[in-house]
Design a protein around this motif. Structure first.
Motif, mmCIF file in Angstrom:
data_model
loop_
_atom_site.group_PDB
_atom_site.id
_atom_site.type_symbol
_atom_site.label_atom_id
_atom_site.label_comp_id
_atom_site.label_asym_id
_atom_site.label_seq_id
_atom_site.Cartn_x
_atom_site.Cartn_y
_atom_site.Cartn_z
ATOM 1 N N PHE B 10 0.837 -1.205 0.000
ATOM 2 C CA PHE B 10 0.000 0.000 0.000
ATOM 3 C C PHE B 10 0.869 1.251 0.000
ATOM 4 C CE2 PHE B 10 -2.400 -3.181 2.565
ATOM 5 C CZ PHE B 10 -3.469 -3.382 1.691
ATOM 6 N N GLY B 11 0.557 2.194 -0.850
ATOM 7 C CA GLY B 11 1.213 3.500 -0.800
ATOM 8 C C GLY B 11 0.727 4.289 0.401
ATOM 9 N N MET B 12 1.524 5.262 0.823
ATOM 10 C CA MET B 12 1.165 6.092 1.966
ATOM 11 C C MET B 12 1.301 7.564 1.564
ATOM 12 S SD MET B 12 3.244 3.918 4.884
ATOM 13 C CE MET B 12 2.619 4.814 6.308
ATOM 14 N N ALA B 13 0.234 8.325 1.758
ATOM 15 C CA ALA B 13 0.240 9.728 1.350
ATOM 16 C C ALA B 13 0.950 10.616 2.361
ATOM 17 C CB ALA B 13 -1.194 10.216 1.140
ATOM 18 N N ASP B 14 1.105 10.133 3.571
ATOM 19 C CA ASP B 14 1.899 10.819 4.588
ATOM 20 C C ASP B 14 2.305 9.786 5.633
ATOM 21 O OD1 ASP B 14 0.003 10.810 6.938
ATOM 22 O OD2 ASP B 14 -1.219 11.982 5.551
ATOM 23 N N PRO B 15 3.159 10.139 6.581
ATOM 24 C CA PRO B 15 3.686 9.103 7.483
ATOM 25 C C PRO B 15 2.617 8.412 8.330
ATOM 26 C CG PRO B 15 5.078 11.047 7.576
ATOM 27 C CD PRO B 15 3.889 11.420 6.757
ATOM 28 N N ALA B 16 1.504 9.067 8.545
ATOM 29 C CA ALA B 16 0.440 8.455 9.353
ATOM 30 C C ALA B 16 -0.681 7.900 8.492
ATOM 31 C CB ALA B 16 -0.114 9.494 10.340
ATOM 32 N N ASP B 17 -0.450 7.832 7.192
ATOM 33 C CA ASP B 17 -1.529 7.404 6.295
ATOM 34 C C ASP B 17 -1.641 5.882 6.249
ATOM 35 O OD1 ASP B 17 -3.478 7.135 4.375
ATOM 36 O OD2 ASP B 17 -2.064 7.392 2.710
ATOM 37 N N ALA B 56 3.886 6.613 11.984
ATOM 38 C CA ALA B 56 3.371 5.428 11.296
ATOM 39 C C ALA B 56 2.998 4.341 12.298
ATOM 40 C CB ALA B 56 4.419 4.907 10.303
ATOM 41 N N PHE B 57 3.876 4.120 13.243
ATOM 42 C CA PHE B 57 3.615 3.073 14.230
ATOM 43 C C PHE B 57 2.341 3.374 15.020
ATOM 44 C CE2 PHE B 57 4.059 0.775 18.203
ATOM 45 C CZ PHE B 57 4.554 -0.459 17.799
ATOM 46 N N ASP B 58 2.197 4.625 15.442
ATOM 47 C CA ASP B 58 1.017 4.994 16.227
ATOM 48 C C ASP B 58 -0.265 4.886 15.397
ATOM 49 O OD1 ASP B 58 2.681 5.405 18.341
ATOM 50 O OD2 ASP B 58 2.509 7.584 18.375
ATOM 51 N N ALA B 59 -0.185 5.299 14.146
ATOM 52 C CA ALA B 59 -1.382 5.230 13.293
ATOM 53 C C ALA B 59 -1.791 3.777 13.071
ATOM 54 C CB ALA B 59 -1.114 5.937 11.960
ATOM 55 N N LEU B 60 -0.798 2.917 12.825
ATOM 56 C CA LEU B 60 -1.097 1.506 12.624
ATOM 57 C C LEU B 60 -1.643 0.894 13.912
ATOM 58 C CD1 LEU B 60 -0.850 -0.879 10.577
ATOM 59 C CD2 LEU B 60 1.331 -1.416 11.659
ATOM 60 N N SER B 61 -1.047 1.252 15.030
ATOM 61 C CA SER B 61 -1.513 0.736 16.327
ATOM 62 C C SER B 61 -2.992 1.056 16.538
ATOM 63 C CB SER B 61 -0.712 1.363 17.474
ATOM 64 O OG SER B 61 0.601 0.911 17.463
ATOM 65 N N ARG B 62 -3.327 2.323 16.275
ATOM 66 C CA ARG B 62 -4.721 2.737 16.494
ATOM 67 C C ARG B 62 -5.662 1.990 15.557
ATOM 68 N NH1 ARG B 62 -2.508 8.031 17.706
ATOM 69 N NH2 ARG B 62 -2.531 8.553 15.498
ATOM 70 N N LEU B 63 -5.236 1.846 14.306
ATOM 71 C CA LEU B 63 -6.091 1.164 13.328
ATOM 72 C C LEU B 63 -6.343 -0.288 13.735
ATOM 73 C CD1 LEU B 63 -7.448 1.181 10.456
ATOM 74 C CD2 LEU B 63 -5.280 0.303 9.587
#
Lengths: 362, 362, 362, 362
Positions: B10-17, B56-63
């Motif tokens: 998956f591409g990421m549009a920003d570090p938290a995407d 990125a880690f935090d965004a993935l964790s939350r998801l």
């Protein structure tokens, strides 16, 4: 009598290291009066405060001045560009033009050089400069008895706007395209590139308007690289071609990369320069000019370099291309330069590969 | 019932995407409980103050937490590494392991994961860690019913020494290999790499002494990459192999670059992963780990990156390899990482190419 | 006959600009044979690939060689340090020592210089170097008829370990404190600083153990700055004091900053150097050496510079101190240097202010 | 009933650390609905790819959203700026406005906030924006019952031009002042600053022409700082004044630095804010906006920052001013920001110091 072009490549142990050239001059392997052009890649940042360019230029000046050749009076062209990001190794390439007793044969590398008429500061980046460069290239072609189609590559050393040029312009209420030297570089490069494109008949005169410069990216040359940094307001052009009127067996071929990963174009260029596949033989010189696409995309994927405020986008570019070209060709002696307005298609670039099958690199 | 490994990019549009992964989860294309590993390349500097990894880690964790999967408790491995220098595009790769009704056929991609026993701070970078990793890899192989020779690549997430680990060590008068987290990275990576080399029988136990670590460069694995940054003192290993016990048609192949320009090794790896020549089909994932040679030379030529105090040597490295690998494979979704102690030969690196002929990249 | 010390300050338009000094030499305002020391601040990054230091050194060498003074043979000390971050302006300070017919009066600036006995590579960063520097400073004091308490500041040019020194050490199976030139700098600076501290009786010999070097931060000099970079393995010391045996009215005073914001110490130092409050009179030279605290805290607040991988911590330091000192003293001709092991208290630094009330700066 | 303004300062352990504010909210020390403005200084590069701003903004958004306050709908202003170069410590300042039963006394800190009418993309950087900001400031003054002369400082959050704004403009064939977000910042800041200058009667309307913007540096406000980065095209102004209609004893004073080393202006501002000399009491907040002089000179001496391609000039600026202000005031909680078009005189800047004698900083 025939003419012969020779290409010499020397590594540099530091930005002021001209010792390998000194040794070659000492040994008589190079005739200082026969040097047409020296192209140097130094290890500074390739940006505003890159003092390694000054170091190299001054060291070369001193070396040649002791042998009666002056860089100041324009006996030859000296192009110095910083930026050995990635795997590029600091090095210099010396182009020599000599009379030769060698017999005519197939086409060989031909070199011609011409210096344009002086420009006014307010002409930098305008159609006046475009036409000035066109005329200068045409004059070089005449000199070398080359046709436009025989030309493989044109290296231009373009003037930039120093403070005293700005003062001069203001004293005549003339308006320049940019307020400082750094800002003038895209303009002078763009105008020079379009001038070459006209001379090589890659675009037609009616297409090139004042408003095309740095705006209409459909107009470009596939066979030139422009480096800004001439302190006097003249454009110096060095034309490289293949001609049966020249001898010696040295070769050049140009290529045009459609994007930064276009290694097929590199392979093809190397092949046409006479390098056998398999990287067994190294080129004598490689010149590349290119830019990341203004769209910020490469093959549809987002690129971050344009938004990197820590490492300049053009430093990313040079590092990438040292790898792409280095892997394709097997050499790290690459003159890779960014700032490619109207030089190659958007997001791609132009390439020249020089080879001398019989003379392995020192 | 067979098992099947799937690779999603998956591409990421920003570090938290993490929106593309969210969409895939929403659509049921990925089962959160089946995720073995997520590997993310973000656009920060890849060095000490790279906050994009945290984003990125935090965004993935939350998801994932919202779907019952916790990164904290070790349900899966999440490896985040900064540094999209050159043309690398920010992206994430999700590795999934599922039961499958598909029929057995030729060998397919197999994935196994194991987490090592906890280490003491003073064991990081020592033989104790080497043997700990060896045992962990061997456990993963058992789990996945893979033999050492069926393994193509091992990705390790290595612990590093945080301040509280240092305090713990000092409280017991124990001496650690490095004084801070940054300094501990070369040690933890080196020990993990030698552990993999032992498990995969690439080196023999009698060769690996305490004094070999970060010293004897003749010892290395050709099939692993280690990323430091685990906050708890456990080594996580994810093993990728090819096995007839697995189905689905996904493939992986590894390669070993002899130097940074070794594009022949890349071409060969891509071919063995099932990618046809000509770059018509893209890989699903590419992992690379390598370093510039400590000699400062590449094919005999001086390299300046080790002495560049403005752009970190490892940033040069990543930019170069994005170009070398990108040009060879035609993709910019490359997990390129530097810090390759005992991973590949000096000045070269290790490579894994994943392909899924039937499932074009989203 | 009395002796007289003179301090000359010259701006530099580029790293190789020695034209102001050339003019002064031409005019006879400076006697080349009387120069004791030249201290230069150039505009490079002050780190590994800072070529501006080489440019300045080479330009000065050429200028003086034409007047019979050789930098190579140690006729004088030349200290060049890069890093004009913030508001520091590139400049050089020339210290001259002359015989004088001027009458004795109050104390004036005294200068003495001594060069230490050659060291072995494996002695760099050890007690052997500490004692070598102690002896060298003591010799300089004798020469200048200065007591330890009359000394205001000692500037040391310390050797570093180049590749050929390492090879020499290895040939004798000797172990050096660091593997490369850059890594040797903290060691050579630390040993020199402790040597000065012993000579000036700031610490007592029994306190200084082999294990104290770069470890026991309670040991430090309040009156020295050490710059690494001597290519031969000798320590050069230049001692500045105030003595009634010297004449001419030039002054120096030292100060010790407790932390980076200690402007009270700067104000006090300027006052003792004879500068009136209110910044109406500028100093002739300012030398500063300091470091951010290793704790990462300043007055209890978190500092980010130690973790900044884009801008080197020492570049932050130099920028800050150009502002702190520049605002206090009103001048931007500041030789600000970082790497202050055992020079001033942890998180602070040492300062020397030179003034010549009767001779305004050129 | 009187109104009361409170100023709260919190350190941040990382860019997303809002824990200190969370604790204060939890304890009831701050009423979320009473927050007028939060100003945050984070530790990123303060340039294009500074993700720490996003981290802080998102963390604050989540914290406040859970308490019913939305950053998106404009309940309050949130200004986040990166760049803790030098000694600045990452921190946030929270401005609160409450009803108060406290008795009237001398003048106290007053705060007012207003949001301007939406602008069109092509109005950014033009007289239309100047007048829009003027009107917005005047509205805020009315609201807070402040006269122009009672205003000490105005902090503006200015819109910038994002891609979708450019597309909107192009769809109407309208021409914007800049092609991208980064390029639009000097324009939006300049227009806002002149708008404040008009509202505060620092310049007269007839002086401010379309051609004055970013050209006539004789026009400037001494009492404002503008930060660009509002994603919607509205200007938010927060006005700070001293008024007898407000109570509580908090104070603010502004100052105007004539150049970067003008510590006398800082001392004077601190004194007027009620801070006793000698740095015994710390301010509750310090805001500074300034730029290096365009001439490249400071007190006649050459400055190198404008030509530094490795460290951005504005990073030099922030580092210097953290030292100059930090040393003068004794605190490292400084919101130092560069990009000061029409804010303070060329080469100087504007300053606001907040103090709350009775309430020492947490």
């Amino acid at each position: 009598m025939m003419k012969e072009a020779r290409v010499h490549s020397f590594g540099m142990a530091d930005p002021a290291d001209v010792s390998a050239l000194a040794t070659a001059l000492e040994a008589g392997a190079i005739d200082p009066a026969a040097i047409v052009c020296v192209i140097i890649k130094t290890e500074g940042n390739g940006l505003d405060n890159d003092w390694t360019r000054v170091m190299a230029f001054d060291a070369l000046s001193r070396l040649l001045a002791a042998r009666g050749v002056s860089l100041a009076t324009g006996d030859m062209s000296c192009i110095v560009s910083g930026g050995c990001e990635g795997v590029t190794t600091p090095h210099m390439t010396v182009f020599e033009r000599r009379a030769s007793n060698a017999p005519a044969g197939g086409a060989s590398l031909a070199i011609a050089r011409a210096v344009g008429a002086p420009l006014l500061p307010e002409q930098i980046g305008t159609l006046a400069q475009v036409h000035n460069v066109q005329a200068t290239v045409e004059r070089a072609l005449d000199q070398a008895q080359l046709t436009a189609s025989e030309v493989e590559y044109v290296q231009v050393k373009a003037p930039w706007l120093l403070d005293h040029h700005q003062i001069d312009a203001r004293s005549r209420a003339a308006i320049t395209r940019a307020a400082d030297a750094h800002g003038s570089k895209p303009w002078t490069r763009a105008a020079c590139a379009l001038g070459v494109a006209l001379a090589l008949k890659e675009v037609v005169a009616t297409q090139v308007l004042e408003s095309s410069i740095n705006a209409d990216w459909s107009l470009f040359t596939r066979r030139a690289a422009v480096t800004a940094g001439n302190d006097h307001l003249q454009c110096e052009v060095v034309v490289f071609g293949m001609s049966k009127r020249w001898t010696g067996g040295a070769r050049v071929a140009h290529g045009c990369l459609e994007d930064l990963l276009d290694s097929a174009a590199i392979d093809d260029t190397a092949r046409r320069a006479g390098l056998p596949p398999g990287r067994g033989t190294l080129p004598t010189a490689v010149l590349f000019k290119g830019d990341p696409a203004r769209s910020g995309l490469l093959r549809g994927e987002r690129q971050v370099m344009w938004h990197d405020s820590d490492v300049h986008p053009l430093r990313h570019l040079r590092a990438v291309m040292s790898g792409v070209i280095g892997a394709a060709i097997g050499s790290t002696r690459i003159f890779v330069s960014a700032g490619a307005e109207h030089q190659g298609p958007q997001g791609g670039g132009t390439l020249a590969v020089f080879a001398e099958p019989s003379a392995p690199r020192p």
